[in-house]
Design an enzyme around this catalytic site. Structure first.
Site, PDB file in Angstrom:
ATOM      1  N   ASP A 179       3.121  -0.716  -5.177  1.00  0.00           N
ATOM      2  CA  ASP A 179       1.888  -1.372  -5.788  1.00  0.00           C
ATOM      3  C   ASP A 179       1.980  -1.105  -7.447  1.00  0.00           C
ATOM      4  O   ASP A 179       1.385  -2.116  -7.786  1.00  0.00           O
ATOM      5  CB  ASP A 179       0.795  -0.478  -5.223  1.00  0.00           C
ATOM      6  CG  ASP A 179       0.288  -0.849  -3.742  1.00  0.00           C
ATOM      7  OD1 ASP A 179       1.293  -1.623  -3.058  1.00  0.00           O
ATOM      8  OD2 ASP A 179      -0.574  -0.337  -3.187  1.00  0.00           O
ATOM      9  N   HIS A 196       0.834  -1.246  -0.101  1.00  0.00           N
ATOM     10  CA  HIS A 196      -0.141   0.120   0.061  1.00  0.00           C
ATOM     11  C   HIS A 196       1.001   1.316   0.096  1.00  0.00           C
ATOM     12  O   HIS A 196       0.665   2.028   0.674  1.00  0.00           O
ATOM     13  CB  HIS A 196      -1.046   0.028   1.356  1.00  0.00           C
ATOM     14  CG  HIS A 196      -1.947  -1.289   1.219  1.00  0.00           C
ATOM     15  ND1 HIS A 196      -3.142  -0.971   0.200  1.00  0.00           N
ATOM     16  CD2 HIS A 196      -2.095  -2.200   1.693  1.00  0.00           C
ATOM     17  CE1 HIS A 196      -3.781  -2.197   0.677  1.00  0.00           C
ATOM     18  NE2 HIS A 196      -3.239  -3.090   1.099  1.00  0.00           N
TER      19      HIS A 196
END
Length: 303
Positions: free
Chosen positions: A170, A165
């Protein structure tokens, strides 16, 4: 739409990007962008041409939690000395404008947040020449074989690792998931008869129509204790001894997939013999009744 207008003139570069934001606690509360990360790739080779990532200080610092619930989450301390969005807007615009935008669930979330951030500082937002949302693409092409379509679930399915995250991490995970999914789909399209036929193998949810009919409502024209009729009893005895077999069709060749198998009475190639007692039973039931009742009883025995 997951993929739109991929090419206008020549081949455009693709920018995979991701935003980390605050999570509104009450309805109507705004999102604040906390981090922006992007990687520009060559579509022919998927090679990385450029990358950029930055933390962003929100206008309301109190909207950021003192401690993040995620192990690598963004805290208030982490963004306290980060640049404001207007300070990095030029770089964000340069890396995004005129390119194909790509990412996971960007159509409903990240693209909207980008437009909001530029509107907040009174500047026109960058414009993509195409859009690839891997959430929609993978749902349509790869399906839910990994479970839900969250990036963390897909990454765990392929053993890539845990989602952090954080924007740049990501984005790289998104690229790896796409590569793995594309490889699986390529192999399946190359050897579909070997790699796809066991897709529904031993599925506990498969219920044959003939078997489920034993517990359904009585057929039209039959009443009373129909579950104990000679025909139903024979069917129960049959299913209790003989495993399910394929039903052949004149319109399509037999299939080896258990998803399309169903048990069929008299599948061993014989309809059985009409005994004298069975014939007498039919005639007794049809006595003093119209001809169509006789046909109904005889059709039931032949099913």
């Amino acid at each position: 739409m997951a993929v739109t207008n991929l090419d206008n003139e020549g081949t455009s570069e693709i920018v995979f990007f991701d935003l980390e934001t605050t999570v509104p606690k009450i309805p109507g509360q705004r999102f604040w962008v906390l981090e922006f990360g992007a990687i520009v790739v060559c579509p022919q080779k998927l090679s990385e041409l450029e990358s950029f990532c930055t933390l962003i200080r929100p206008g309301d610092l109190s909207a950021v939690a003192l401690r993040s619930s995620r192990c690598d989450g963004i805290t208030r301390e982490a963004v306290a000395n980060a640049p404001m969005f207007e300070e990095v807007a030029d770089k964000v615009f340069d890396i995004m404008d005129g390119r194909i935008w790509a990412g996971h669930n960007i159509q409903r979330f990240d693209c909207v947040r980008i437009k909001e951030a530029f509107a907040e500082i009174g500047r026109p937002a960058p414009v993509p020449v195409g859009l690839i949302d891997s959430l929609g693409v993978l749902t349509q092409k790869f399906g839910r074989r990994a479970g839900n379509m969250k990036m963390a679930t897909l990454a765990a399915y392929f053993g890539i690792g845990k989602q952090k995250h954080r924007s740049l991490e990501d984005v790289r995970m998104n690229l790896e998931v796409l590569k793995h999914c594309a490889t699986v789909l390529f192999l399946e399209s190359t050897l579909p008869s070997l790699l796809i036929k066991g897709k529904f193998h031993n599925s506990p949810s498969v219920t044959t129509r003939s078997r489920s009919a034993l517990n359904s409502n009585p057929p039209s024209g039959l009443h009373g204790n129909w579950h104990n009729s000679p025909t139903i009893a024979r069917r129960r005895r049959y299913y209790g001894k003989v495993p399910c077999v394929e039903e052949t069709s004149r319109k399509s060749p037999p299939t080896t997939s258990l998803a399309y198998q169903r048990a069929v009475p008299y599948a061993r190639g014989t309809l059985g013999k009409m005994t004298e007692n069975v014939v007498k039973n039919i005639l007794c039931k049809a006595q003093n009744r119209p001809l169509n009742n006789l046909l109904k009883h005889s059709q039931l025995l032949l099913r």
